[in-house]
Design a protein around this motif. Structure first.
Motif, PDB file in Angstrom:
ATOM      1  N   TRP A 109       0.832  -1.201   0.000  1.00  0.00           N
ATOM      2  CA  TRP A 109       0.000   0.000   0.000  1.00  0.00           C
ATOM      3  C   TRP A 109       0.873   1.260   0.000  1.00  0.00           C
ATOM      4  CZ3 TRP A 109      -0.688   3.841   3.847  1.00  0.00           C
ATOM      5  CH2 TRP A 109      -1.746   4.726   3.605  1.00  0.00           C
ATOM      6  N   LEU A 110       1.946   1.255   0.777  1.00  0.00           N
ATOM      7  CA  LEU A 110       2.854   2.394   0.788  1.00  0.00           C
ATOM      8  C   LEU A 110       3.466   2.637  -0.581  1.00  0.00           C
ATOM      9  CD1 LEU A 110       4.604   1.733   4.212  1.00  0.00           C
ATOM     10  CD2 LEU A 110       3.259   3.762   3.635  1.00  0.00           C
ATOM     11  N   GLY A 111       3.782   1.549  -1.274  1.00  0.00           N
ATOM     12  CA  GLY A 111       4.290   1.693  -2.633  1.00  0.00           C
ATOM     13  C   GLY A 111       3.252   2.286  -3.563  1.00  0.00           C
ATOM     14  N   ASP A 112       1.995   1.877  -3.386  1.00  0.00           N
ATOM     15  CA  ASP A 112       0.915   2.392  -4.235  1.00  0.00           C
ATOM     16  C   ASP A 112       0.712   3.889  -4.031  1.00  0.00           C
ATOM     17  OD1 ASP A 112       0.445  -0.058  -5.346  1.00  0.00           O
ATOM     18  OD2 ASP A 112      -1.231  -0.571  -4.020  1.00  0.00           O
ATOM     19  N   ILE A 113       0.664   4.339  -2.781  1.00  0.00           N
ATOM     20  CA  ILE A 113       0.386   5.769  -2.572  1.00  0.00           C
ATOM     21  C   ILE A 113       1.551   6.628  -3.042  1.00  0.00           C
ATOM     22  CG2 ILE A 113      -1.225   5.293  -0.677  1.00  0.00           C
ATOM     23  CD1 ILE A 113       0.914   6.233   1.287  1.00  0.00           C
ATOM     24  N   ARG A 114       2.774   6.098  -2.978  1.00  0.00           N
ATOM     25  CA  ARG A 114       3.903   6.858  -3.506  1.00  0.00           C
ATOM     26  C   ARG A 114       3.842   6.930  -5.029  1.00  0.00           C
ATOM     27  NH1 ARG A 114       9.157   4.820  -0.155  1.00  0.00           N
ATOM     28  NH2 ARG A 114      10.146   6.512  -1.291  1.00  0.00           N
ATOM     29  N   ARG A 115       3.198   5.960  -5.631  1.00  0.00           N
ATOM     30  CA  ARG A 115       3.041   5.973  -7.086  1.00  0.00           C
ATOM     31  C   ARG A 115       1.970   6.964  -7.527  1.00  0.00           C
ATOM     32  NH1 ARG A 115       0.458   0.896 -10.508  1.00  0.00           N
ATOM     33  NH2 ARG A 115       0.293   1.966 -12.529  1.00  0.00           N
TER      34      ARG A 115
ATOM     35  N   PRO B 119       1.585  12.900  -4.650  1.00  0.00           N
ATOM     36  CA  PRO B 119       2.841  13.628  -4.385  1.00  0.00           C
ATOM     37  C   PRO B 119       3.304  13.390  -2.953  1.00  0.00           C
ATOM     38  CG  PRO B 119       0.979  15.138  -4.417  1.00  0.00           C
ATOM     39  CD  PRO B 119       0.458  13.815  -4.899  1.00  0.00           C
ATOM     40  N   SER B 120       4.569  13.704  -2.698  1.00  0.00           N
ATOM     41  CA  SER B 120       5.197  13.399  -1.405  1.00  0.00           C
ATOM     42  C   SER B 120       4.445  14.013  -0.234  1.00  0.00           C
ATOM     43  CB  SER B 120       6.644  13.900  -1.410  1.00  0.00           C
ATOM     44  OG  SER B 120       7.258  13.688  -0.161  1.00  0.00           O
ATOM     45  N   THR B 121       3.969  15.259  -0.375  1.00  0.00           N
ATOM     46  CA  THR B 121       3.271  15.907   0.736  1.00  0.00           C
ATOM     47  C   THR B 121       1.992  15.168   1.098  1.00  0.00           C
ATOM     48  OG1 THR B 121       2.258  17.403  -0.885  1.00  0.00           O
ATOM     49  CG2 THR B 121       4.210  18.203   0.290  1.00  0.00           C
ATOM     50  N   VAL B 122       1.280  14.655   0.089  1.00  0.00           N
ATOM     51  CA  VAL B 122       0.050  13.900   0.346  1.00  0.00           C
ATOM     52  C   VAL B 122       0.387  12.541   0.956  1.00  0.00           C
ATOM     53  CG1 VAL B 122      -1.995  12.861  -0.700  1.00  0.00           C
ATOM     54  CG2 VAL B 122      -1.177  15.083  -1.508  1.00  0.00           C
ATOM     55  N   VAL B 123       1.466  11.928   0.487  1.00  0.00           N
ATOM     56  CA  VAL B 123       1.900  10.638   1.023  1.00  0.00           C
ATOM     57  C   VAL B 123       2.159  10.752   2.520  1.00  0.00           C
ATOM     58  CG1 VAL B 123       3.775   8.949   1.033  1.00  0.00           C
ATOM     59  CG2 VAL B 123       2.829   9.737  -1.132  1.00  0.00           C
ATOM     60  N   GLN B 124       2.810  11.817   2.939  1.00  0.00           N
ATOM     61  CA  GLN B 124       3.118  11.989   4.356  1.00  0.00           C
ATOM     62  C   GLN B 124       1.850  12.113   5.189  1.00  0.00           C
ATOM     63  OE1 GLN B 124       5.821  15.304   4.543  1.00  0.00           O
ATOM     64  NE2 GLN B 124       7.375  14.278   3.299  1.00  0.00           N
ATOM     65  N   VAL B 125       0.858  12.822   4.672  1.00  0.00           N
ATOM     66  CA  VAL B 125      -0.416  12.956   5.390  1.00  0.00           C
ATOM     67  C   VAL B 125      -1.105  11.600   5.495  1.00  0.00           C
ATOM     68  CG1 VAL B 125      -2.739  13.948   5.296  1.00  0.00           C
ATOM     69  CG2 VAL B 125      -0.751  15.370   4.751  1.00  0.00           C
ATOM     70  N   MET B 126      -1.114  10.838   4.407  1.00  0.00           N
ATOM     71  CA  MET B 126      -1.773   9.533   4.415  1.00  0.00           C
ATOM     72  C   MET B 126      -1.064   8.563   5.351  1.00  0.00           C
ATOM     73  SD  MET B 126      -2.867   9.143   0.382  1.00  0.00           S
ATOM     74  CE  MET B 126      -3.859   7.659   0.644  1.00  0.00           C
TER      75      MET B 126
ATOM     76  N   VAL C 255       8.955  14.249   9.413  1.00  0.00           N
ATOM     77  CA  VAL C 255       9.119  14.577  10.819  1.00  0.00           C
ATOM     78  C   VAL C 255       8.132  13.811  11.690  1.00  0.00           C
ATOM     79  CG1 VAL C 255       8.858  16.441  12.515  1.00  0.00           C
ATOM     80  CG2 VAL C 255      10.151  16.840  10.409  1.00  0.00           C
ATOM     81  N   HIS C 256       6.881  13.674  11.236  1.00  0.00           N
ATOM     82  CA  HIS C 256       5.869  12.990  12.036  1.00  0.00           C
ATOM     83  C   HIS C 256       6.211  11.514  12.195  1.00  0.00           C
ATOM     84  CE1 HIS C 256       3.481  16.607  11.859  1.00  0.00           C
ATOM     85  NE2 HIS C 256       3.614  16.620  10.547  1.00  0.00           N
ATOM     86  N   LEU C 257       6.736  10.902  11.147  1.00  0.00           N
ATOM     87  CA  LEU C 257       7.141   9.504  11.239  1.00  0.00           C
ATOM     88  C   LEU C 257       8.286   9.347  12.235  1.00  0.00           C
ATOM     89  CD1 LEU C 257       6.928   6.579  10.268  1.00  0.00           C
ATOM     90  CD2 LEU C 257       8.520   7.163   8.432  1.00  0.00           C
ATOM     91  N   VAL C 258       9.231  10.298  12.217  1.00  0.00           N
ATOM     92  CA  VAL C 258      10.328  10.243  13.177  1.00  0.00           C
ATOM     93  C   VAL C 258       9.787  10.291  14.599  1.00  0.00           C
ATOM     94  CG1 VAL C 258      12.311  11.512  14.102  1.00  0.00           C
ATOM     95  CG2 VAL C 258      12.075  11.178  11.640  1.00  0.00           C
ATOM     96  N   GLY C 259       8.805  11.166  14.845  1.00  0.00           N
ATOM     97  CA  GLY C 259       8.202  11.241  16.167  1.00  0.00           C
ATOM     98  C   GLY C 259       7.602   9.914  16.597  1.00  0.00           C
ATOM     99  N   THR C 260       6.931   9.240  15.671  1.00  0.00           N
ATOM    100  CA  THR C 260       6.335   7.939  15.979  1.00  0.00           C
ATOM    101  C   THR C 260       7.419   6.909  16.284  1.00  0.00           C
ATOM    102  OG1 THR C 260       4.452   8.421  14.543  1.00  0.00           O
ATOM    103  CG2 THR C 260       4.812   6.122  15.127  1.00  0.00           C
ATOM    104  N   LEU C 261       8.479   6.904  15.483  1.00  0.00           N
ATOM    105  CA  LEU C 261       9.569   5.950  15.709  1.00  0.00           C
ATOM    106  C   LEU C 261      10.232   6.185  17.071  1.00  0.00           C
ATOM    107  CD1 LEU C 261      11.283   5.810  12.204  1.00  0.00           C
ATOM    108  CD2 LEU C 261       9.834   4.084  13.261  1.00  0.00           C
ATOM    109  N   LEU C 262      10.407   7.454  17.440  1.00  0.00           N
ATOM    110  CA  LEU C 262      11.030   7.746  18.719  1.00  0.00           C
ATOM    111  C   LEU C 262      10.161   7.275  19.877  1.00  0.00           C
ATOM    112  CD1 LEU C 262      12.492  11.307  18.047  1.00  0.00           C
ATOM    113  CD2 LEU C 262      13.661   9.098  17.933  1.00  0.00           C
ATOM    114  N   SER C 263       8.838   7.367  19.720  1.00  0.00           N
ATOM    115  CA  SER C 263       7.950   6.894  20.780  1.00  0.00           C
ATOM    116  C   SER C 263       7.997   5.374  20.912  1.00  0.00           C
ATOM    117  CB  SER C 263       6.512   7.343  20.503  1.00  0.00           C
ATOM    118  OG  SER C 263       5.974   6.682  19.369  1.00  0.00           O
ATOM    119  N   LEU C 264       8.405   4.683  19.824  1.00  0.00           N
ATOM    120  CA  LEU C 264       8.507   3.223  19.838  1.00  0.00           C
ATOM    121  C   LEU C 264       9.919   2.741  20.149  1.00  0.00           C
ATOM    122  CD1 LEU C 264       6.481   2.481  16.572  1.00  0.00           C
ATOM    123  CD2 LEU C 264       5.693   2.143  18.911  1.00  0.00           C
TER     124      LEU C 264
END
Length: 390
Positions: free
Chosen positions: A77-83, A86-93, A120-129
């Protein structure tokens, strides 16, 4: 993108119905558009359905796809949304997928991390884990975090160094500069009244210039950062800014993060990735204890800037916190309180504590990463801070 239209609908009307079909996400005929999807349109619809479906939609024949509970399906699914987006929308999704579908567990899988769009938001999630992350995943997680750190550093580093260096030079301006140190623009402005028309020149009665470059430390900057869960993006940005400031010889930078405990991460500032993995997002908040520790780092009050980055929800002793801030101000420390250091817009914060700080002469406000260098430059020069309108 292509679409299949039932009936003799063509041109602008067909495009309008196609867009409605993508927005509604229903089956042909169920949404009233009479539009079927194929090709990329079908892929876009499936990617959106997998994330934004609901139990109500499933019962009514709406979007019924899903991401499943496995890393492989999520990676596809991540591959599909990147296809498709655009990158900004991918980050929101990605952020929505983590929040809506509780997919944080899948972020502990290396193949999953390799498929995500770093932000940045993904980094925050990774740091919490971080504490729950298996060893096989940590190396991949570090690569994701490093990619974001390098991306943010590229955006802010040069501007930060330029703003701080300029502010330090201006604060060291002298009235009897050497020839090489004359600030000609300011000298001309200061002597316009001495313009000699017959000679078409200005008599520089008063020279304005910069002092010679000083190699010693001119300012001490202490960043004191709340690492409660709501401050994730602020922790990321402040850690990177601290690393950039620490690379400058003319300022001495300290980074302290806190929840109910206080951790001094200054020794790790040469590598912001190590700094970030030294944080522990979540937990309570004891701002008073953090300020108390920060005070021990201040040895030259009139040459020090103390930056508290917190939503001000205090779990410690509130009156003592305010007393410590007042004491720093009385000693000559420049105190700045940021409710957030991020691009996320207006944050939630404790309005009573913000009002109490404002009464001491320390307004509390949110700051974007792009505005932070100018904020610190203003503090160095002791100019009024560029506080955004409420």
């Amino acid at each position: 993108m292509s679409s299949e239209i039932d009936g003799p609908v063509q041109g602008a009307e067909a495009e309008r119905l196609r867009r409605w079909r993508l927005a509604l996400g229903g089956e042909p005929g169920a949404d009233g558009t009479g539009v079927g999807l194929s090709g990329n349109d079908a892929g876009v619809d499936a990617a959106l359905a997998a994330l934004y479906r609901s139990s109500e939609g499933q019962q009514s024949g709406g979007r019924s796809a899903g991401l499943g509970a496995s890393a492989p399906s999520m990676a596809r699914w991540l591959g599909d949304i990147r296809r498709y987006f655009p990158s900004t929308v991918v980050q929101v999704m990605q952020t929505d997928a983590i929040e809506r579908l509780n997919l944080t567990r899948l972020l502990l899988e290396p193949e999953m991390l390799e498929a995500v769009e770093p932000d940045v938001h993904l980094v925050g999630t990774l740091l919490s884990l971080n504490r729950a992350m298996p060893e096989k995943t940590k190396q991949t997680a570090r690569q994701v975090v490093r990619a974001v750190v390098e991306q943010v550093e590229k955006r802010i580093a040069q501007r930060t160094r330029t703003a701080i260096t300029g502010a330090l030079n201006r604060s060291a301006r002298i009235s009897r500069p050497r020839h090489a140190d004359i600030d000609w623009n300011r000298t001309i402005k200061a002597n316009l009244k001495h313009y000699q028309a017959e000679y078409s020149t200005i008599v520089p009665e008063r020279l304005v210039g910069y002092g010679r470059k000083i190699r010693s430390v001119q300012r001490d900057i202490v960043l004191c950062v709340d690492q409660s869960g709501s401050m994730a993006a602020s922790v990321v940005y402040s850690s990177i800014f601290a690393a950039v400031l620490a690379s400058m010889r003319s300022v001495r930078t300290s980074l302290v993060v806190f929840d109910t405990a206080v951790v001094d991460l200054t020794p790790q500032l040469q590598d912001p990735v190590e700094v970030l993995f030294g944080t522990q997002l979540g937990g309570g908040t004891d701002i008073n204890r953090a300020i108390a520790y920060g005070q021990t780092l201040i040895t030259r009050p009139r040459d020090s800037i103390f930056v508290l980055i917190s939503d001000l929800y205090e779990g410690g002793v509130r009156d003592e916190m305010l007393r410590r801030v007042a004491a720093m101000l009385a000693a000559g420390v420049q105190v700045i309180v940021l409710l957030a250091l991020s691009d996320e817009g207006a944050p939630a914060y404790d309005r009573d504590n913000a009002a109490a700080l404002a009464a001491l002469g320390v307004p509390a406000f949110a700051c974007s990463p792009d505005a932070f260098p100018d904020l610190i430059a203003a503090a160095i020069e002791r100019r009024p801070l560029p506080v955004p309108a409420a």
